[in-house]
Design an enzyme around this catalytic site. Structure first.
Site, PDB file in Angstrom:
ATOM      1  N   SER A   1       0.874  -1.182   0.000  1.00 57.92           N
ATOM      2  CA  SER A   1       0.000   0.000   0.000  1.00 57.92           C
ATOM      3  C   SER A   1       0.908   1.227   0.000  1.00 57.92           C
ATOM      4  O   SER A   1       2.044   1.170   0.505  1.00 57.92           O
ATOM      5  CB  SER A   1      -0.850  -0.001   1.275  1.00 57.92           C
ATOM      6  OG  SER A   1      -1.422   1.275   1.485  1.00 57.92           O
TER       7      SER A   1
ATOM      8  N   TYR B   1      -0.635  -0.374  10.361  1.00 60.98           N
ATOM      9  CA  TYR B   1      -0.944  -0.938   9.037  1.00 60.98           C
ATOM     10  C   TYR B   1       0.174  -0.525   8.068  1.00 60.98           C
ATOM     11  O   TYR B   1       0.707  -1.349   7.329  1.00 60.98           O
ATOM     12  CB  TYR B   1      -2.301  -0.415   8.576  1.00 60.98           C
ATOM     13  CG  TYR B   1      -2.672  -0.728   7.147  1.00 60.98           C
ATOM     14  CD1 TYR B   1      -3.104  -1.996   6.779  1.00 60.98           C
ATOM     15  CD2 TYR B   1      -2.623   0.263   6.159  1.00 60.98           C
ATOM     16  CE1 TYR B   1      -3.461  -2.278   5.464  1.00 60.98           C
ATOM     17  CE2 TYR B   1      -2.984   0.000   4.850  1.00 60.98           C
ATOM     18  CZ  TYR B   1      -3.406  -1.276   4.506  1.00 60.98           C
ATOM     19  OH  TYR B   1      -3.756  -1.542   3.199  1.00 60.98           O
TER      20      TYR B   1
ATOM     21  N   LYS C   1       2.842  -2.754   5.946  1.00 67.18           N
ATOM     22  CA  LYS C   1       2.955  -2.698   4.482  1.00 67.18           C
ATOM     23  C   LYS C   1       4.373  -2.305   4.051  1.00 67.18           C
ATOM     24  O   LYS C   1       4.840  -2.693   2.978  1.00 67.18           O
ATOM     25  CB  LYS C   1       1.914  -1.741   3.905  1.00 67.18           C
ATOM     26  CG  LYS C   1       0.462  -2.224   4.085  1.00 67.18           C
ATOM     27  CD  LYS C   1       0.182  -3.528   3.352  1.00 67.18           C
ATOM     28  CE  LYS C   1      -1.299  -3.879   3.324  1.00 67.18           C
ATOM     29  NZ  LYS C   1      -1.571  -5.153   2.625  1.00 67.18           N
TER      30      LYS C   1
END
Ligand code: NAP
Length: 246
Positions: A138, A151, A155
């Protein structure tokens, strides 16, 4: 163009969203696919949508070792091998500053978003036919973001895992990653619902992404058209990364 004729791909987390769009694209280019996801009914509906002759679903959690063995074994039994792996399933159950992050939530994010990708790759290698892997990172893995910090950490780790595996598995297996910005799916809906036009202003291409925007680049990186590309992370961001600040 049938770049995947006679090939089999396994895509984790493909009952909807980006994973399903990738599965659809690969099937349209000749592949057989095995897809995974936790909800059995949703998975069945996705298989029906893809066509039962060349698609099969194995329900389970991406961080469950038994499920992994079952899904990869199923690909070999049903379609005779496993040429391509897409580590697509990812989660983000935490919201807020890192200083308030629950350590158990962080562990779960890391296990699903990073360790599972390594384990699926290792298990797929054991089948002996693997040609290429795509990991779904991402743009959150390339810079800081509000409220979804861990998160992003996971990633970012996936981007480094991609480079590391690419180095270790070359020349037999290519490993690349994709780093999308906001793509309209259930996963990201809180980031744009009710204010899509405003969010889209950050993008030179003047709209948010849709799952098909990711499916084409995924198919390219998996295919022999990318035969001399490995260890890379391709941003798919409507140009957001090139817009000057201010
Ligand atoms: N949408 C975005 O803006 C965006 C941007 C950058 C990166 N990404 C990444 O793209 C990937 C796919 O996201 P998406 O937006 O397509 O999400 P989505 O539409 O919510 O789809 C997620 C898929 O993964 C499955 N899944 C979720 N957790 C799972 C688990 N623990 N084990 C097995 N399957 C699981 C879901 O099915 P079940 O719920 O039934 O398990 C579903 O099939 C994720 O890795 C995400 O981080 C998304």
């Amino acid at each position: 163009m049938q770049r995947f004729e006679g090939r089999t791909a396994l895509i984790t987390g493909a009952s909807r969203g980006i994973g399903l769009a990738i599965a659809r694209r690969l099937v349209s280019e000749g592949a057989s696919v095995v897809i995974t996801g936790r909800d059995e009914d949703a998975l069945e509906a996705a298989v029906a949508d893809l066509g039962k002759e060349r698609a099969s679903g194995v329900p389970g959690r991406v961080d469950d070792a038994e499920h992994r063995t079952a899904a990869i074994g199923h690909a070999a039994e049903r379609f005779g091998g496993l040429d391509h792996l897409v580590n697509n399933a990812g989660i983000n159950p935490a919201w807020g500053p890192l200083t308030e992050l629950d350590a158990n939530a962080a562990r779960k994010i890391f296990e699903v978003n990073v360790l599972a990708a390594l384990e699926w790759t290792r298990a797929s290698l054991a089948i002996g036919a693997l040609r290429s892997v795509v990991n779904m990172s991402s743009i959150a893995g390339t810079a800081a973001s509000d409220n979804i910090g861990f998160y992003g950490v996971s990633k970012a780790a996936l981007i480094n895992l991609t480079a590391q595996l690419a180095e270790e598995l070359a020349p037999a297996v290519r490993v690349n990653a994709l780093a999308p910005a906001v793509v309209k799916t259930r996963f990201s809906s809180a980031l744009y619902e009710g204010r899509e036009e405003g969010v889209a202003r950050a993008y030179p291409l003047a709209r948010l992404g849709v799952p098909d925007d990711v499916a084409g680049p995924a198919a390219f990186l998996l295919s022999d058209d990318a035969a001399w590309v490995t260890g890379q992370t391709l941003r798919i961001d409507g140009g957001a990364g090139i817009r000057p600040v201010g």
